[in-house]
Design a protein around this motif. Structure first.
Motif, PDB file in Angstrom:
ATOM      1  N   VAL A  40      18.619  18.473 -62.602  1.00 28.99           N
ATOM      2  CA  VAL A  40      18.026  19.809 -62.545  1.00 28.99           C
ATOM      3  C   VAL A  40      19.086  20.823 -62.937  1.00 28.99           C
ATOM      4  CG1 VAL A  40      16.775  21.489 -61.145  1.00 28.99           C
ATOM      5  CG2 VAL A  40      16.505  19.051 -60.689  1.00 28.99           C
ATOM      6  N   PRO A  41      19.127  21.202 -64.207  1.00 25.16           N
ATOM      7  CA  PRO A  41      20.124  22.183 -64.646  1.00 25.16           C
ATOM      8  C   PRO A  41      19.789  23.579 -64.138  1.00 25.16           C
ATOM      9  CG  PRO A  41      18.639  21.675 -66.433  1.00 25.16           C
ATOM     10  CD  PRO A  41      18.270  20.754 -65.310  1.00 25.16           C
ATOM     11  N   SER A  42      20.667  24.506 -64.445  1.00 27.14           N
ATOM     12  CA  SER A  42      20.459  25.894 -64.052  1.00 27.14           C
ATOM     13  C   SER A  42      19.407  26.509 -64.967  1.00 27.14           C
ATOM     14  CB  SER A  42      21.782  26.680 -64.163  1.00 27.14           C
ATOM     15  OG  SER A  42      21.590  28.025 -63.814  1.00 27.14           O
ATOM     16  N   ASN A  43      18.145  26.363 -64.566  1.00 25.38           N
ATOM     17  CA  ASN A  43      17.028  26.818 -65.383  1.00 25.38           C
ATOM     18  C   ASN A  43      15.860  27.135 -64.463  1.00 25.38           C
ATOM     19  OD1 ASN A  43      14.343  26.143 -66.760  1.00 25.38           O
ATOM     20  ND2 ASN A  43      15.704  26.330 -68.521  1.00 25.38           N
ATOM     21  N   GLU A  44      15.282  28.321 -64.590  1.00 20.64           N
ATOM     22  CA  GLU A  44      14.262  28.770 -63.662  1.00 20.64           C
ATOM     23  C   GLU A  44      12.984  27.950 -63.741  1.00 20.64           C
ATOM     24  OE1 GLU A  44      12.691  32.658 -64.581  1.00 20.64           O
ATOM     25  OE2 GLU A  44      13.368  32.494 -66.664  1.00 20.64           O
ATOM     26  N   HIS A  45      12.705  27.317 -64.872  1.00 18.51           N
ATOM     27  CA  HIS A  45      11.442  26.606 -65.046  1.00 18.51           C
ATOM     28  C   HIS A  45      11.456  25.198 -64.457  1.00 18.51           C
ATOM     29  CE1 HIS A  45       9.987  29.890 -67.428  1.00 18.51           C
ATOM     30  NE2 HIS A  45      10.956  29.754 -68.318  1.00 18.51           N
ATOM     31  N   PHE A  46      12.628  24.608 -64.275  1.00 20.17           N
ATOM     32  CA  PHE A  46      12.696  23.253 -63.736  1.00 20.17           C
ATOM     33  C   PHE A  46      12.095  23.163 -62.328  1.00 20.17           C
ATOM     34  CE2 PHE A  46      14.933  21.857 -67.338  1.00 20.17           C
ATOM     35  CZ  PHE A  46      15.062  20.473 -67.272  1.00 20.17           C
ATOM     36  N   PRO A  47      12.501  24.036 -61.389  1.00 17.52           N
ATOM     37  CA  PRO A  47      11.887  23.979 -60.054  1.00 17.52           C
ATOM     38  C   PRO A  47      10.373  24.165 -60.096  1.00 17.52           C
ATOM     39  CG  PRO A  47      13.888  25.282 -59.995  1.00 17.52           C
ATOM     40  CD  PRO A  47      13.595  25.013 -61.442  1.00 17.52           C
ATOM     41  N   GLU A  48       9.879  24.990 -61.019  1.00 17.73           N
ATOM     42  CA  GLU A  48       8.431  25.189 -61.135  1.00 17.73           C
ATOM     43  C   GLU A  48       7.736  23.891 -61.529  1.00 17.73           C
ATOM     44  OE1 GLU A  48       7.822  28.284 -63.958  1.00 17.73           O
ATOM     45  OE2 GLU A  48       8.868  29.823 -62.778  1.00 17.73           O
ATOM     46  N   LEU A  49       8.299  23.184 -62.502  1.00 12.77           N
ATOM     47  CA  LEU A  49       7.712  21.921 -62.933  1.00 12.77           C
ATOM     48  C   LEU A  49       7.806  20.860 -61.841  1.00 12.77           C
ATOM     49  CD1 LEU A  49       9.086  21.827 -66.596  1.00 12.77           C
ATOM     50  CD2 LEU A  49       6.686  22.060 -65.917  1.00 12.77           C
ATOM     51  N   ILE A  50       8.911  20.869 -61.112  1.00 11.77           N
ATOM     52  CA  ILE A  50       9.084  19.903 -60.026  1.00 11.77           C
ATOM     53  C   ILE A  50       8.091  20.181 -58.906  1.00 11.77           C
ATOM     54  CG2 ILE A  50      10.672  19.213 -58.191  1.00 11.77           C
ATOM     55  CD1 ILE A  50      12.914  19.436 -60.291  1.00 11.77           C
ATOM     56  N   ASN A  51       7.867  21.454 -58.617  1.00 10.89           N
ATOM     57  CA  ASN A  51       6.866  21.812 -57.609  1.00 10.89           C
ATOM     58  C   ASN A  51       5.459  21.432 -58.076  1.00 10.89           C
ATOM     59  OD1 ASN A  51       8.608  22.851 -55.650  1.00 10.89           O
ATOM     60  ND2 ASN A  51       8.667  24.863 -56.621  1.00 10.89           N
ATOM     61  N   LEU A  52       5.203  21.551 -59.385  1.00 10.06           N
ATOM     62  CA  LEU A  52       3.914  21.121 -59.935  1.00 10.06           C
ATOM     63  C   LEU A  52       3.712  19.636 -59.697  1.00 10.06           C
ATOM     64  CD1 LEU A  52       1.357  21.652 -61.663  1.00 10.06           C
ATOM     65  CD2 LEU A  52       2.765  21.199 -63.695  1.00 10.06           C
ATOM     66  N   ALA A  53       4.760  18.851 -59.982  1.00  2.59           N
ATOM     67  CA  ALA A  53       4.679  17.409 -59.745  1.00  2.59           C
ATOM     68  C   ALA A  53       4.420  17.118 -58.272  1.00  2.59           C
ATOM     69  CB  ALA A  53       5.973  16.734 -60.201  1.00  2.59           C
TER      70      ALA A  53
END
Length: 333
Positions: free
Chosen positions: A108-121
């Motif tokens: 999980v790099p420093s990127n705002e969209h990664f946590p959003e996608l992980i929460n979607l999963a």
């Protein structure tokens, strides 16, 4: 009528952009475990997203993950960006989540969209293992396998003190492929450890953006413009090699203490020659196995923990050979 044509045009453009993006991602995916996807009766279908294509660490991690998967009848597809690129990693994560695989392993790099996608999963009940990138307040179905960042910072502080005998001016080079929370915890652990050694001062913290080249540029600027800096600590193996090459090229080996992260053949060789003082390292082969095992446990309903943190070892010239012997046939990184 014109309005209808406009909307139709917008729809077509959006559709074809999405299609070409998808095809582009598909073209860039290099599946190193394609045979496993054609198993007749696999138990689970997991996806691993590897952030780098030429890293000894991630090659060893993949081998560990594949080893466990094949022993447990798990189909594991491995996606690797065509080059080190956070945006491409984001597209790959989106792709595997929308494909609704049984589980995902990703950094999980420093990127705002990664946590959003992980929460979607997580919302879809897809377990996700995050690597070396701890997310604060892990939601349901999200697991962390990797290093305790605070402990890594403390270990780095201990290593710097050991190398400099309690006195030094330090530059720290970090990479962009971990979360902001990870870096906050790492720096907190580092400063906590160095409070006991007030004569060791962290003079600058720099972020490398493009792997070795950026680390080399940082090192050149440090050595040419900040002669007071006598110690450089790197948080990954690629930057460690980049820093070392510049120190050698500028003939600063005797005046610059290098403490790296990770352990590969190049770093081992530099430690043996006394160019690198030491390195903090983990066992990526083991981490690869643990990551797939964690997803298997999550799908089986027996995962009773969200965090699986691995040991961090500081290796120097005097302990290198014994460390390698202790690992036996398991690769290190």
């Amino acid at each position: 009528m014109k309005r209808g044509l406009i909307w139709l045009s917008i729809f077509c453009i959006t559709f074809f952009v999405s299609l070409f993006t998808h095809l582009g991602i598909q073209e860039e995916l290099r599946n190193v475990s394609s045979d496993d996807l054609f198993m007749k009766d696999y138990n689970y279908h997991f996806a691993l997203i590897v952030p780098e294509t030429d890293s000894y660490y991630w090659q060893s991690f993949q081998e560990g993950a594949l080893s466990f998967a094949r022993q447990n009848n798990i189909a594991l597809e491995i996606h690797r960006p065509s080059f080190t690129n956070i945006k491409e990693q984001e597209h790959l994560l989106e792709f595997v989540v929308l494909s609704k695989v049984d589980g995902v392993i990703t950094s999980v790099p420093s990127n705002e969209h990664f946590p959003e996608l992980i929460n979607l999963a997580s919302g879809w009940g897809i377990p996700v293992v995050t690597l070396d990138s701890f997310i604060d307040k892990l939601p349901e179905f999200i697991f962390y396998v990797g290093i305790d960042a605070f402990h890594l910072g403390q270990k780095a502080g201990t290593a710097i003190n050991s190398a400099r005998n309690g006195k030094g001016e330090v530059a720290v080079i970090i990479d962009p492929f971990r979360s902001e929370f990870f870096y906050t915890q790492f720096l907190s652990g580092l400063t906590s450890s160095l409070k006991k050694h007030p004569s060791i001062k962290i003079q600058m913290v720099l972020r490398s953006e493009n792997g070795t080249i950026s680390a080399e540029e940082h090192t050149y600027n440090i050595l040419m413009k900040h002669p007071e800096i006598n110690t450089i600590f790197c948080i990954n193996a690629k930057d460690t090699i980049g820093v070392t090459r510049v120190v050698i090229d500028l003939n600063r080996v005797n005046s610059t203490t290098i403490i790296g992260s990770g352990l590969n053949p190049d770093i081992s060789r530099y430690i043996e020659r006394g160019v690198i003082y030491g390195t903090v390292c983990t066992n990526p082969f083991y981490l690869g196995m643990r990551s797939v095992a964690t997803l298997q446990a999550a799908k089986g309903g027996w995962a009773n923990y969200n965090i699986d943190e691995t040991e961090v070892t500081f290796v120097t010239q005097s302990t290198l050979q014994q460390y390698l012997r202790d690992l036996g046939g398991i690769k290190n990184g």
